[in-house]
Motif scaffolding. Sequence first.
Motif, PDB file in Angstrom:
ATOM      1  N   PRO A 116      -8.119 -37.070  13.959  1.00 36.60           N
ATOM      2  CA  PRO A 116      -8.509 -36.650  12.615  1.00 36.60           C
ATOM      3  C   PRO A 116      -8.644 -37.855  11.680  1.00 36.60           C
ATOM      4  CG  PRO A 116      -6.520 -35.486  13.353  1.00 36.60           C
ATOM      5  CD  PRO A 116      -6.801 -36.554  14.357  1.00 36.60           C
ATOM      6  N   ASP A 126      -8.251 -37.788   8.472  1.00 38.52           N
ATOM      7  CA  ASP A 126      -7.216 -37.705   7.450  1.00 38.52           C
ATOM      8  C   ASP A 126      -5.842 -38.053   8.059  1.00 38.52           C
ATOM      9  OD1 ASP A 126      -6.564 -36.472   4.645  1.00 38.52           O
ATOM     10  OD2 ASP A 126      -5.073 -35.667   6.042  1.00 38.52           O
ATOM     11  N   GLU A 137      -3.381 -35.204   8.541  1.00 37.68           N
ATOM     12  CA  GLU A 137      -3.738 -34.370   9.711  1.00 37.68           C
ATOM     13  C   GLU A 137      -3.357 -35.061  11.019  1.00 37.68           C
ATOM     14  OE1 GLU A 137      -7.776 -32.893   9.823  1.00 37.68           O
ATOM     15  OE2 GLU A 137      -7.685 -32.473   7.663  1.00 37.68           O
ATOM     16  N   ASP A 176       0.246 -34.658  11.397  1.00 35.03           N
ATOM     17  CA  ASP A 176       0.508 -33.261  11.784  1.00 35.03           C
ATOM     18  C   ASP A 176       0.282 -33.073  13.279  1.00 35.03           C
ATOM     19  OD1 ASP A 176       1.322 -32.187   9.393  1.00 35.03           O
ATOM     20  OD2 ASP A 176      -0.713 -31.670   8.730  1.00 35.03           O
ATOM     21  N   ALA A 177      -0.850 -33.597  13.752  1.00 39.39           N
ATOM     22  CA  ALA A 177      -1.190 -33.411  15.173  1.00 39.39           C
ATOM     23  C   ALA A 177      -0.144 -34.073  16.075  1.00 39.39           C
ATOM     24  CB  ALA A 177      -2.578 -33.998  15.450  1.00 39.39           C
ATOM     25  N   TYR A 180       7.662 -35.682   8.802  1.00 37.74           N
ATOM     26  CA  TYR A 180       6.870 -36.920   8.812  1.00 37.74           C
ATOM     27  C   TYR A 180       7.720 -38.162   9.096  1.00 37.74           C
ATOM     28  CZ  TYR A 180       3.187 -33.947   7.046  1.00 37.74           C
ATOM     29  OH  TYR A 180       2.261 -32.948   6.930  1.00 37.74           O
TER      30      TYR A 180
END
Length: 285
Positions: free
Chosen positions: A231, A233, A236, A239-240, A256
């Motif tokens: 991604p 971003d 993102e 997140d992944a 995070y």
Amino acid sequence: MAVQWYPGHMAKAKREVTEKLKQIDVVIEIVDARIPLSSRNPMIEELISHKPRLVLLNKSDLADPETTKAWQEAFSDEFTSTLTIDAQHGKGIKQIPQEVKKLASVLFAKWERKGINPRAVRTLILGIPNVGKSTVINKLAGKKIAIIGDKPGVTKKQQWIKVGKEMELLDTPGILWPKFEEEAVGYRLALTGAVKEDLLDFQDMAVFLLRFMTDTYPEVLKSRYDLSHIPEDMVELFDAIGRRRGCLVSGGEVDYDRTAEIVFRDFRQGLFGRVSLEHPGDKQI
Ligand code: G4P
């Protein structure tokens, strides 16, 4: 491990190295092959002046072989030879005395002209903490030498180690400090273990590393975290990776901080494979 460098430390280290260099014919400078610029001392040229120099690109087992080749060419000039080594496994060590001898040929010619009897070439290992100075000294000596840690100012009686017939090596290395001005240099030093990780923020370092991997080694990044695409971003991407690695807090949100620490530790443990963080063609260097 790395010392905290203050102006006083730097001034003392500079004095000590300058004093040692008076006895030295050929300087052996060690850098980390993954970050050959960030792992160099900013004053190295001034300190060494015009002495012949052998640059050892160490930890080549962890660096991208193609990039290391490019560095080897970038560093070499009339007074500087370069060798790619992996001191931990003893690779390239045998070539060091041969290269030193080649670099000293001007010196041999000078001695001959002046009618001075040839003697062994005197060398000193120089470098910032953690680049592998002690490992190289031990390999060249063929035994474990008690090397005073990375503490400039701690002195012991210096001795010359004979390496073959034509080379001598001072048994205490010259310890220099790394560059500190740029943030990116700090991240590279922390990622490769040259400065303490707790001096820097994991999220900042992970963002730096993930940007770099996205630009330079996207396939490695995809395969490491089993991503079908990267991604654009950063949130993102976190997140992944966080979801893949099960870094979740209650409510299913990605943690995070933990994700960042995992990414950092994966790199430090070499789980990304052979990655160089600097390339001679990079604009940002
Ligand atoms: P220094 O004297 O310049 O401070 O460095 P030193 O020789 O102590 O080496 C620092 C760390 O780097 C050591 O790991 C050493 O084993 C490792 N090292 C040195 N040369 C190489 C190399 O060519 N390849 C690899 N992969 N590692 C190398 P350590 O003290 O055991 O720390 P760590 O292994 O726990 O990180």
